[in-house]
Design a protein around this motif. Sequence first.
Motif, PDB file in Angstrom:
ATOM      1  N   UNK A  36      -2.125   7.341  -3.576  1.00  0.00           N
ATOM      2  CA  UNK A  36      -3.473   7.573  -4.102  1.00  0.00           C
ATOM      3  C   UNK A  36      -3.980   8.952  -3.685  1.00  0.00           C
ATOM      4  N   UNK A  37      -3.683   9.360  -2.457  1.00  0.00           N
ATOM      5  CA  UNK A  37      -4.072  10.694  -1.990  1.00  0.00           C
ATOM      6  C   UNK A  37      -3.427  11.751  -2.878  1.00  0.00           C
ATOM      7  N   UNK A  38      -2.149  11.631  -3.111  1.00  0.00           N
ATOM      8  CA  UNK A  38      -1.424  12.605  -3.935  1.00  0.00           C
ATOM      9  C   UNK A  38      -2.024  12.695  -5.343  1.00  0.00           C
ATOM     10  N   UNK A  39      -2.344  11.541  -5.925  1.00  0.00           N
ATOM     11  CA  UNK A  39      -2.912  11.529  -7.276  1.00  0.00           C
ATOM     12  C   UNK A  39      -4.306  12.151  -7.301  1.00  0.00           C
ATOM     13  N   UNK A  40      -5.098  11.905  -6.278  1.00  0.00           N
ATOM     14  CA  UNK A  40      -6.437  12.495  -6.202  1.00  0.00           C
ATOM     15  C   UNK A  40      -6.356  14.009  -6.017  1.00  0.00           C
ATOM     16  N   UNK A  41      -5.553  14.440  -5.068  1.00  0.00           N
ATOM     17  CA  UNK A  41      -5.455  15.872  -4.779  1.00  0.00           C
ATOM     18  C   UNK A  41      -4.912  16.657  -5.970  1.00  0.00           C
ATOM     19  N   UNK A  42      -4.061  16.014  -6.774  1.00  0.00           N
ATOM     20  CA  UNK A  42      -3.485  16.691  -7.946  1.00  0.00           C
ATOM     21  C   UNK A  42      -4.545  17.070  -8.981  1.00  0.00           C
ATOM     22  N   UNK A  43      -5.717  16.397  -8.947  1.00  0.00           N
ATOM     23  CA  UNK A  43      -6.783  16.692  -9.911  1.00  0.00           C
ATOM     24  C   UNK A  43      -8.007  17.319  -9.244  1.00  0.00           C
ATOM     25  N   UNK A  44      -7.832  17.774  -8.004  1.00  0.00           N
ATOM     26  CA  UNK A  44      -8.910  18.484  -7.327  1.00  0.00           C
ATOM     27  C   UNK A  44      -9.877  17.621  -6.542  1.00  0.00           C
ATOM     28  N   UNK A  45      -9.565  16.358  -6.351  1.00  0.00           N
ATOM     29  CA  UNK A  45     -10.403  15.495  -5.519  1.00  0.00           C
ATOM     30  C   UNK A  45      -9.943  15.651  -4.074  1.00  0.00           C
ATOM     31  N   UNK A  46     -10.869  16.062  -3.219  1.00  0.00           N
ATOM     32  CA  UNK A  46     -10.564  16.209  -1.796  1.00  0.00           C
ATOM     33  C   UNK A  46     -10.696  14.852  -1.115  1.00  0.00           C
ATOM     34  N   UNK A  47      -9.647  14.430  -0.457  1.00  0.00           N
ATOM     35  CA  UNK A  47      -9.647  13.132   0.217  1.00  0.00           C
ATOM     36  C   UNK A  47     -10.132  13.320   1.654  1.00  0.00           C
ATOM     37  N   UNK A  48     -11.160  12.585   2.008  1.00  0.00           N
ATOM     38  CA  UNK A  48     -11.725  12.657   3.351  1.00  0.00           C
ATOM     39  C   UNK A  48     -11.129  11.609   4.290  1.00  0.00           C
ATOM     40  N   UNK A  49     -10.721  10.499   3.699  1.00  0.00           N
ATOM     41  CA  UNK A  49     -10.117   9.433   4.501  1.00  0.00           C
ATOM     42  C   UNK A  49      -9.280   8.567   3.581  1.00  0.00           C
ATOM     43  N   UNK A  50      -8.109   8.214   4.050  1.00  0.00           N
ATOM     44  CA  UNK A  50      -7.248   7.274   3.329  1.00  0.00           C
ATOM     45  C   UNK A  50      -6.390   6.571   4.355  1.00  0.00           C
ATOM     46  N   UNK A  51      -6.324   5.269   4.237  1.00  0.00           N
ATOM     47  CA  UNK A  51      -5.505   4.528   5.196  1.00  0.00           C
ATOM     48  C   UNK A  51      -4.990   3.236   4.595  1.00  0.00           C
ATOM     49  N   UNK A  52      -3.744   2.939   4.914  1.00  0.00           N
ATOM     50  CA  UNK A  52      -3.180   1.630   4.599  1.00  0.00           C
ATOM     51  C   UNK A  52      -3.621   0.672   5.683  1.00  0.00           C
ATOM     52  N   UNK A  53      -3.871  -0.556   5.260  1.00  0.00           N
ATOM     53  CA  UNK A  53      -4.230  -1.609   6.199  1.00  0.00           C
ATOM     54  C   UNK A  53      -3.253  -2.758   6.010  1.00  0.00           C
ATOM     55  N   UNK A  54      -3.573  -3.898   6.507  1.00  0.00           N
ATOM     56  CA  UNK A  54      -2.657  -5.042   6.449  1.00  0.00           C
ATOM     57  C   UNK A  54      -2.167  -5.321   5.021  1.00  0.00           C
ATOM     58  N   UNK A  55      -3.055  -5.510   4.066  1.00  0.00           N
ATOM     59  CA  UNK A  55      -2.686  -5.786   2.674  1.00  0.00           C
ATOM     60  C   UNK A  55      -3.306  -4.801   1.691  1.00  0.00           C
ATOM     61  N   UNK A  56      -4.217  -3.973   2.159  1.00  0.00           N
ATOM     62  CA  UNK A  56      -4.948  -3.087   1.257  1.00  0.00           C
ATOM     63  C   UNK A  56      -4.944  -1.656   1.763  1.00  0.00           C
ATOM     64  N   UNK A  57      -5.402  -0.756   0.896  1.00  0.00           N
ATOM     65  CA  UNK A  57      -5.702   0.607   1.343  1.00  0.00           C
ATOM     66  C   UNK A  57      -7.124   0.935   0.929  1.00  0.00           C
ATOM     67  N   UNK A  58      -7.727   1.903   1.624  1.00  0.00           N
ATOM     68  CA  UNK A  58      -9.021   2.447   1.239  1.00  0.00           C
ATOM     69  C   UNK A  58      -8.894   3.951   1.179  1.00  0.00           C
ATOM     70  N   UNK A  59      -9.689   4.547   0.293  1.00  0.00           N
ATOM     71  CA  UNK A  59      -9.701   6.002   0.136  1.00  0.00           C
ATOM     72  C   UNK A  59     -11.118   6.427  -0.196  1.00  0.00           C
ATOM     73  N   UNK A  60     -11.571   7.473   0.465  1.00  0.00           N
ATOM     74  CA  UNK A  60     -12.843   8.081   0.103  1.00  0.00           C
ATOM     75  C   UNK A  60     -12.630   9.569  -0.057  1.00  0.00           C
ATOM     76  N   UNK A  61     -13.303  10.139  -1.042  1.00  0.00           N
ATOM     77  CA  UNK A  61     -13.136  11.558  -1.303  1.00  0.00           C
ATOM     78  C   UNK A  61     -14.265  12.083  -2.160  1.00  0.00           C
ATOM     79  N   UNK A  62     -14.157  13.372  -2.499  1.00  0.00           N
ATOM     80  CA  UNK A  62     -15.164  14.000  -3.360  1.00  0.00           C
ATOM     81  C   UNK A  62     -14.522  15.140  -4.136  1.00  0.00           C
ATOM     82  N   UNK A  63     -15.200  15.502  -5.210  1.00  0.00           N
ATOM     83  CA  UNK A  63     -14.715  16.584  -6.058  1.00  0.00           C
ATOM     84  C   UNK A  63     -15.192  17.915  -5.508  1.00  0.00           C
TER      85      UNK A  63
END
Length: 183
Positions: A156-183
């Motif tokens: 998800x980080x790679x896909x976001x960064x490829x379109x200019x979205x800066x990722x501030x936090x991304x982490x895998x967890x037990x069964x899920x991941x979360x990502x926060x970012x901005x353009x």
Amino acid sequence: MGFHTFDPDRADQLEDPSRYEYVSVDELLALFDPGPDDVVADLGSGTGFYTDDVAAAAGTVYALDVQSEMHDIYREKGMPENVVPVTATVEAMPVDEPLDAVFSTMTFHEFATSEAMAAVADALEPGGRVGFADWTRNGAGTDGPPVEERYAAADAVEMCEAVGIEVHRAEDRRETFVLEGSL
């Protein structure tokens, strides 16, 4: 991957409060911090389970889903006045105003393509925020879609960064991941 859809005949499962075990309302809102005047889009809104929570914190919420049946179920359930149902793919998001934020809960794996991510970036105003929570490929797969249909946080980080979205936090967890970012 992408364009896997949830069977509307099983839509009652989308209203199960045990979903909060994987992402709570507070956690979701913290990913993109909607304000009372913000215009946001829920990518893959389904029956509005999480859309309702965001609608209580935002000005306008576009509930985007590829299945009109999901909007019908949402309307029957009771759709908040500030929610606007939109039946479309993420790539063809017909939103006429710049978005303050987009979010997706447990649906990133259903739409994530380079075209969809470019449409997300195009729809956001400068400084617009993203918040994604989804099943991780690095999970055990005991709940949610099969592991082979999932993405990991790094994907998800790679896909976001490829379109200019800066990722501030991304982490895998037990069964899920979360990502926060901005353009």
